[in-house]
Scaffold this motif. Structure first.
Motif, PDB file in Angstrom:
ATOM      1  N   THR A  16       0.818  -1.215   0.000  1.00  0.00           N
ATOM      2  CA  THR A  16       0.000   0.000   0.000  1.00  0.00           C
ATOM      3  C   THR A  16       0.852   1.265   0.000  1.00  0.00           C
ATOM      4  O   THR A  16       0.356   2.332  -0.355  1.00  0.00           O
ATOM      5  CB  THR A  16      -0.933   0.018   1.218  1.00  0.00           C
ATOM      6  N   THR A  17       2.112   1.146   0.385  1.00  0.00           N
ATOM      7  CA  THR A  17       2.994   2.321   0.369  1.00  0.00           C
ATOM      8  C   THR A  17       3.678   2.500  -0.982  1.00  0.00           C
ATOM      9  O   THR A  17       4.244   3.554  -1.246  1.00  0.00           O
ATOM     10  CB  THR A  17       4.067   2.212   1.465  1.00  0.00           C
ATOM     11  N   LEU A  18       3.627   1.460  -1.826  1.00  0.00           N
ATOM     12  CA  LEU A  18       4.223   1.563  -3.150  1.00  0.00           C
ATOM     13  C   LEU A  18       3.242   2.205  -4.115  1.00  0.00           C
ATOM     14  O   LEU A  18       2.108   2.527  -3.756  1.00  0.00           O
ATOM     15  CB  LEU A  18       4.633   0.171  -3.634  1.00  0.00           C
ATOM     16  N   ARG A  19       3.673   2.342  -5.360  1.00  0.00           N
ATOM     17  CA  ARG A  19       2.813   2.984  -6.357  1.00  0.00           C
ATOM     18  C   ARG A  19       1.806   1.966  -6.896  1.00  0.00           C
ATOM     19  O   ARG A  19       2.045   1.290  -7.890  1.00  0.00           O
ATOM     20  CB  ARG A  19       3.657   3.554  -7.491  1.00  0.00           C
ATOM     21  N   THR A  20       0.708   1.859  -6.203  1.00  0.00           N
ATOM     22  CA  THR A  20      -0.379   0.969  -6.616  1.00  0.00           C
ATOM     23  C   THR A  20      -1.643   1.821  -6.771  1.00  0.00           C
ATOM     24  O   THR A  20      -2.562   1.747  -5.952  1.00  0.00           O
ATOM     25  CB  THR A  20      -0.602  -0.141  -5.576  1.00  0.00           C
TER      26      THR A  20
END
Length: 809
Positions: free
Chosen positions: A96-100
């Motif tokens: 959730t902290t990545l680019r999703t």
């Protein structure tokens, strides 16, 4: 290997068989290790997925431990990965902290909460807008069932009970199973024994009472039913130590499987989803050596007498699943499997209690000694797991629905209405688009006309049920665009000087695309304003065919004389997302046109290769993620729509035997070669349709109609008396529409192209057909565009049509 002491010996013959099978596999360790090594060498060691494609993540149980995650992607694919239990939530938080940017839910929710948030789908199912099959698949997914785990494979019910008659009436309730009872409670003699054992059971070693030691869904049951398919055949061999199980225990008959589930004291198996959509699992297409039983070779599955073949069996199964009788009772089965009758007092009253270790949360593996933990895992691995409980109150029933009627339900009642038009009689109607609101027709000169269904279709005006007074057709003209392409020099012309145009219209009738332009471009025009919205180029040759990928309309497929098929991203309802390319990615930024009003991507998302001649026709459907293309040399190729992966090549009917080879002295006689050149010209497809069920049908230049499945199985080929001018599908049951010069024929795709009806409608050639099921009337309507410029309407209603002539040009 250590197994739990089991007091259920007299009721668990199936479990004993599975355990013995595992022991045999261990004894043949060398063969098993060799097999596993070969499998491992064939499989990739690593795999990557694009974060921008990630749509949803759900937590999953794996062998009783909540340690796995299932990832769902916008491409339609998914993957299942098991982690250490303490790492599962850490990994999800990291995601959730990545680019999703397209991740819909950014928290791991329990199944009951997921079901509560899916209430809009439940309501749509209640109203009849979602099929029983799709809704059961949703419940399976929410409850943790997945194709990736044989121990938690999706579970579907037996719905029919008659597998002995030569014919079956799907309107007779006696042919259906009682969905309010589990399989174990349907045989009263067996149920009596089960209840007696349940009531006399003494809880020992912390084992609560249970009705059934065997489960309705296990890895063994999945492998039992799907043994004729890969990779299940390979897994069966692996389980049995390098060979198939003994023939007496293999799946060989539908009737025998049903009878065993009703009478065997340890057999309570329900079905897998394949029983409702995949005839291939009933066929031994790979000629696997399954052995002999009573001197007869085990080959294809023995079907009920009422089924002509495997495809017919699946068709009847699916019709039964979607029938009004099942629709009115399927919620009772949902209560047993996913709902409030799964556990507790209600489960006890419904005779629906299984061995306690099959239920979610029955044991915490982290608090158990390693030796006992191994035994419990083996129990779950071979003896089944109950789905997660989704609701603790009765599931709402589905509203009683009117069954849509196909145009071919009453062929004697089919009427043909001729709609006159003004203007040149030579201005052929080349495309007709229908939806719930509009009727859009396109003429060869590029002009189009749009009409709305009037309020005669409104439910408020349908209170008078008299067929005599009900008006099935009434239109109000809302647009009469006079823009033509006659003055556009970029459109190619035929030998008579008329413009040759290929067009495609989006599902909601907002955009129209033109091909056949000398500059190899595709012209995009708004049907609302009539303006030219965009011109795109992606081919090195003239674009001869176009098709919008139905039903979503999010992709345009073009075929050109450069021997390539191009997939274009299409914007729908104001979104800037393209099929197979998600928002937030660099690829999308390169595809979006600077003009915000432009509906197509600036360039193709991908090209499909494999043809060596001009592309003559294409078809695409997002429901089955499939593109079918045909070229002038007779090649027909099937690719995936989203990834562009080549799937298979389809064959035309065998050509006549070649002419005898000429003697060497005549090889260079050019006049003789020219004289015989016409005899060796390859046949090729002229029109293609692709249904949402995966039916591929094409006509050929030599007046043949061929039907293939999406898996490449040739179902049927039939000759027709004259050249086919267009193909189509009816809206309700997807019957095939074949149009020739003034004649319409309807064929049943489920009956190997059995002709249902033929009617002579006009002396002029039919250039296009379009079918739609209109609201409030539940019947098919078929519109035909004629070469003469007229439009014909086919309808099987019995009402008069006083306002039919309102559709004029």
């Amino acid at each position: 290997m250590h197994f739990l002491a089991d007091p259920r010996q007299e009721v668990e013959s199936e479990m004993v068989e599975l355990v013995n099978a595992q022991k045999r596999a261990e004894k043949d360790a060398e063969a098993s290790k060799k097999f596993d090594k070969e499998v491992w060498q064939r499989e990739p060691k690593s795999k990557r997925w694009r974060l921008c494609d990630l749509r949803e993540v759900q937590v999953r149980r794996y062998l009783l431990s909540t340690s796995a995650l299932e990832f769902f992607f916008f491409t339609g694919h998914s993957c299942f990965i098991n982690f250490d239990q303490q790492d599962t939530r850490v990994i999800f938080r990291r995601l959730t902290t990545l680019r999703t940017p397209n991740l819909l839910v950014r928290e791991l929710l329990p199944p009951q909460e997921l079901f509560r948030r899916s209430n809009v789908v439940t309501q749509a199912w209640i109203e009849g807008h979602v099929s029983n099959f799709d809704y059961l698949m949703l419940l399976n997914t929410l409850a943790g069932r997945t194709y990736w785990d044989l121990n938690q494979y999706p579970v579907f019910p037996w719905v029919l009970s008659n597998y002995t008659s030569t014919e079956i009436d799907l309107e007779n309730p006696l042919n259906y199973r009682d969905l309010s009872k589990p399989l174990g409670a349907m045989n009263q003699d067996r149920l009596k024994q089960i209840v007696e054992r349940y009531e006399s059971h003494i809880e020992a070693m912390g084992i609560p009472r249970f009705h059934y030691g065997s489960h309705y869904s296990t890895a063994g049951i999945v492998l039992f039913f799907l043994i004729r398919l890969e990779p299940f055949a390979t897994w069966n061999i692996s389980l049995q130590g390098g060979k198939f199980d003994v023939p007496e225990r293999l799946f060989n008959s539908i009737q025998s499987a049903w009878s065993s589930s009703l009478s065997n004291s340890s057999d309570f198996k329900e079905l897998t989803p394949e029983f409702y959509y995949l005839p291939d699992f009933l066929l031994n297409a790979n000629d696997l050596p399954l052995g002999h039983r009573d001197g007869v070779k085990i080959h294809h599955v023995n079907l009920p007498p009422w089924a002509k073949d495997a495809a017919d069996f699946i068709r009847i199964q699916r019709e039964a699943l979607e029938s009004p009788i099942v629709s009115q009772n399927i919620h009772k089965w949902i209560d047993l499997i996913f709902g409030y009758k799964q556990r507790g007092r209600e489960a006890e009253l419904a005779h629906n209690v299984f061995y306690y270790l099959t239920y979610e949360g029955a044991v915490n593996l982290e608090e158990i000694e390693p030796e006992m933990r191994t035994a419990i895992i083996q129990q779950a691995k071979y003896f089944g797991q109950t789905p997660s409980q989704l609701l603790t109150e009765p599931h709402p029933a589905r509203k009683q629905q009117k069954v849509p009627r196909s145009l071919c339900t009453e062929t004697d009642a089919i009427k043909v209405f001729r709609l006159e038009r003004a203007g040149s009689k030579s201005n052929a109607v080349i495309a007709i688009h229908l939806n719930d609101r509009d009727v859009v027709s396109v003429c060869r000169d590029g002009s189009h006309n749009a009409f709305e269904w009037t309020s005669a279709w409104d439910d408020r005006l349908a209170e008078d049920r008299s067929e005599r007074n009900f008006q099935p057709f009434a239109f109000r003209q809302v647009d009469a665009d006079t823009h033509t392409i006659a003055s556009d020099p970029l459109f190619i012309t035929d030998k008579n000087g008329n413009k040759e145009v290929c067009v495609a219209i989006t599902p909601k009738g907002r955009w129209m695309m033109y091909g056949k332009r000398w500059d190899n471009s595709i012209l995009v025009r708004s049907l609302n304003s009539g303006r030219i919205a965009q011109t795109v180029c992606g081919h090195d040759g003239i674009v001869d065919c176009l098709a919008v990928a139905n039903p979503s309309g999010r992709a345009l497929v073009s075929g050109g004389r450069d021997c390539r098929v191009a997939i274009w991203g299409f914007v729908t309802e104001g979104t800037r997302t393209f099929v197979g390319v998600r928002s937030g990615s660099r690829d999308e930024e390169e595809l979006i046109d600077s003009d915000k009003r432009s509906p197509l991507s600036k360039k193709p998302l991908r090209y499909l290769y494999g043809h060596t001649s001009w592309i003559v026709c294409v078809a695409a459907d997002t429901s089955v993620d499939c593109v079918v293309s045909a070229s002038l040399d007779g090649t027909i190729l099937v690719h995936t729509l989203i990834k562009g992966k080549f799937l298979r090549k389809l064959s035309l009917q065998p050509s006549p035997p070649p002419l005898p080879r000429k003697p060497q002295s005549q090889v260079l006689l050019l006049p003789e070669l020219e004289e015989n050149s016409g005899n060796t010209a390859p046949d090729h497809a002229t029109h293609i349709v692709l249904s949402w069920r995966g039916d591929i049908v094409f006509s050929t230049q030599q007046n043949m109609i061929s039907h293939f499945t999406i898996n490449g199985e040739h179902r049927a080929s039939i000759p027709v008396s004259s050249s086919v001018t267009c193909l189509g599908l009816t809206a309700v049951k997807s019957e095939l529409i074949v149009a020739t010069s003034g004649t319409i024929c309807f064929y049943d795709l489920t009956q190997r192209l059995h002709r249902i009806h033929r009617c002579k409608v006009d002396s002029s050639a039919i250039r296009c057909v379009s079918s739609h099921r209109l609201p409030s009337f539940l019947r098919d309507v078929v519109f035909c565009g004629l070469d003469s410029g007229h439009i014909l309407v086919l309808h099987n209603g019995k009402a008069s049509v006083p306002n039919i002539d309102a559709l004029v040009y």
